[in-house]
Design a protein around this motif. Structure first.
Motif, PDB file in Angstrom:
ATOM      1  N   VAL A  25      35.630  62.768  32.265  1.00  0.00           N
ATOM      2  CA  VAL A  25      36.731  62.119  31.551  1.00  0.00           C
ATOM      3  C   VAL A  25      36.143  60.970  30.741  1.00  0.00           C
ATOM      4  N   GLU A  26      36.361  60.973  29.424  1.00  0.00           N
ATOM      5  CA  GLU A  26      35.827  59.912  28.580  1.00  0.00           C
ATOM      6  C   GLU A  26      36.461  58.569  28.948  1.00  0.00           C
ATOM      7  N   ASP A  27      35.720  57.499  28.657  1.00  0.00           N
ATOM      8  CA  ASP A  27      36.128  56.175  29.112  1.00  0.00           C
ATOM      9  C   ASP A  27      37.514  55.775  28.618  1.00  0.00           C
ATOM     10  N   ALA A  48      32.012  57.264  39.038  1.00  0.00           N
ATOM     11  CA  ALA A  48      30.564  57.149  39.239  1.00  0.00           C
ATOM     12  C   ALA A  48      29.949  56.561  37.982  1.00  0.00           C
ATOM     13  N   LYS A  49      28.801  55.915  38.137  1.00  0.00           N
ATOM     14  CA  LYS A  49      28.122  55.355  36.963  1.00  0.00           C
ATOM     15  C   LYS A  49      27.864  56.421  35.914  1.00  0.00           C
ATOM     16  N   GLY A  56      36.785  52.137  31.918  1.00  0.00           N
ATOM     17  CA  GLY A  56      38.145  52.637  31.741  1.00  0.00           C
ATOM     18  C   GLY A  56      38.930  52.599  33.037  1.00  0.00           C
ATOM     19  N   VAL A  57      38.286  52.973  34.130  1.00  0.00           N
ATOM     20  CA  VAL A  57      38.938  52.882  35.442  1.00  0.00           C
ATOM     21  C   VAL A  57      39.282  51.431  35.742  1.00  0.00           C
ATOM     22  N   GLY A  58      38.357  50.526  35.425  1.00  0.00           N
ATOM     23  CA  GLY A  58      38.604  49.105  35.662  1.00  0.00           C
ATOM     24  C   GLY A  58      39.790  48.580  34.880  1.00  0.00           C
ATOM     25  N   ARG A  59      39.914  49.018  33.631  1.00  0.00           N
ATOM     26  CA  ARG A  59      41.065  48.581  32.826  1.00  0.00           C
ATOM     27  C   ARG A  59      42.368  49.118  33.401  1.00  0.00           C
ATOM     28  N   MET A  95      30.080  47.018  39.385  1.00  0.00           N
ATOM     29  CA  MET A  95      31.186  46.128  39.739  1.00  0.00           C
ATOM     30  C   MET A  95      31.698  45.354  38.527  1.00  0.00           C
ATOM     31  N   GLU A  96      30.786  44.985  37.653  1.00  0.00           N
ATOM     32  CA  GLU A  96      31.202  44.289  36.424  1.00  0.00           C
ATOM     33  C   GLU A  96      32.060  45.207  35.563  1.00  0.00           C
ATOM     34  N   ARG A  97      31.651  46.471  35.446  1.00  0.00           N
ATOM     35  CA  ARG A  97      32.437  47.420  34.650  1.00  0.00           C
ATOM     36  C   ARG A  97      33.801  47.676  35.282  1.00  0.00           C
ATOM     37  N   LEU A  98      33.841  47.755  36.592  1.00  0.00           N
ATOM     38  CA  LEU A  98      35.099  48.006  37.292  1.00  0.00           C
ATOM     39  C   LEU A  98      35.985  46.761  37.365  1.00  0.00           C
ATOM     40  N   GLY A  99      35.400  45.590  37.182  1.00  0.00           N
ATOM     41  CA  GLY A  99      36.162  44.350  37.276  1.00  0.00           C
ATOM     42  C   GLY A  99      36.553  44.003  38.696  1.00  0.00           C
TER      43      GLY A  99
END
Length: 281
Positions: A25-27, A48-49, A56-59, A95-99
């Motif tokens: 799934v694209e970001d 997953a990385k 995108g999941v984090g947002r 973790m930074e990407r996921l927020g």
């Protein structure tokens, strides 16, 4: 709304048995569909990385209005990042990407036997858990031998092993070994691939008996045999249909018939790479 049942890890934490996966799934799409999954009732998201959609999941998490304790988030360490120090660094980047400050579950994505860094990598996951950054730690695509080596060399048993698992490839021996060690089994590619499984006459017949879709039937089978399962769809109606699998109850004859579809004895059924020999970055 029906809530997903939870299963208990060997560390005492729990995981919603039905989750939502975002492989391929694209970001930018991930943000939308994860939000839709939350609206449908899903509270367990698996990324997953290497999927390239942690941001995108984090947002979606940030915009959901859900409290951290209401959701369960898994991400995975990619093969190129295996090794003690590199694992710690890769975790912080995820973790930074996921927020997020704390992660519910972190997995080693593949065994990578030729690379042979998975024990040191596992030690890094143990350290992250000791620091309180990760609640539960586990693995993905591990063999019996790989699991046993982690246990023998560290004394820490993985909470879960996420593996390819569907009615054509039911992994009964690996599931039994995991159960003997208190390791939960999680199924990726739970609906098979390419539609063959969902068009199978046995699956279609039992689904019709229950006035359910073939996908709902297969998800209900996973739940009935004790798997954690993470179906993926980017179609909103199917996301809701997949979640509604929780309302489907199979009887013993249904489960036996679906169990009979396994092709492992004939040396067939596997879709993805064999973890015992796969080695890719």
């Amino acid at each position: 709304m029906t809530l997903s049942p939870t299963l208990t890890f060997n560390d005492g934490n729990t995981i919603p048995q039905l989750g939502y996966g975002v492989w391929q799934v694209e970001d930018d799409v991930a943000e939308k569909v994860v939000f839709q999954a939350f609206e449908a009732g899903f509270r367990h998201i698996d990324t997953a990385k290497i999927y390239g959609n942690e941001s995108g999941v984090g947002r979606a998490i940030a915009g959901s209005g859900l409290k951290p304790e209401e959701i369960f988030i898994t991400t995975k360490l990619w093969n190129a990042d295996q090794g003690y120090e590199s694992t710690l660094q890769a975790f912080e980047e995820s973790m930074e990407r996921l927020g997020l400050e704390t992660l519910d579950m972190y997995l080693i994505h593949w065994l990578q036997p030729k690379q042979d860094k998975y024990v040191d990598t596992w030690k890094a996951l143990i350290e992250l858990q000791k620091r309180g950054r990760v609640k539960s730690i586990g693995v993905s695509n591990f063999t019996v031998e790989g699991l046993q080596r982690l246990i023998d060399e560290t004394g820490v048993v993985p909470a879960i092993n996420q593996i390819e698992l569907h009615p054509y490839f039911s992994q009964s021996e690996l599931r039994a070994f995991g159960a003997s060690k208190g390791i939960l089994t999680q199924a990726w590619s739970p609906l098979g691939q390419g539609g063959e499984l969902l068009e199978d006459a046995v699956v279609a017949g039992i689904a019709a008996k229950h006035n359910a879709t073939p996908a709902q039937l297969v998800i209900a089978w996973h739940l009935a045999i004790g798997n954690v399962v993470i179906p993926k769809s980017v179609t909103e109606s199917r996301i809701h249909e997949n979640y509604a699998s929780l309302d489907l109850t199979l009887d013993a004859s249904d489960i036996e018939a679906i169990n009979g579809l396994d092709r492992s004895a004939a040396g067939a059924g596997r879709i993805g790479p064999d973890p015992a020999v796969s080695d890719f970055a």
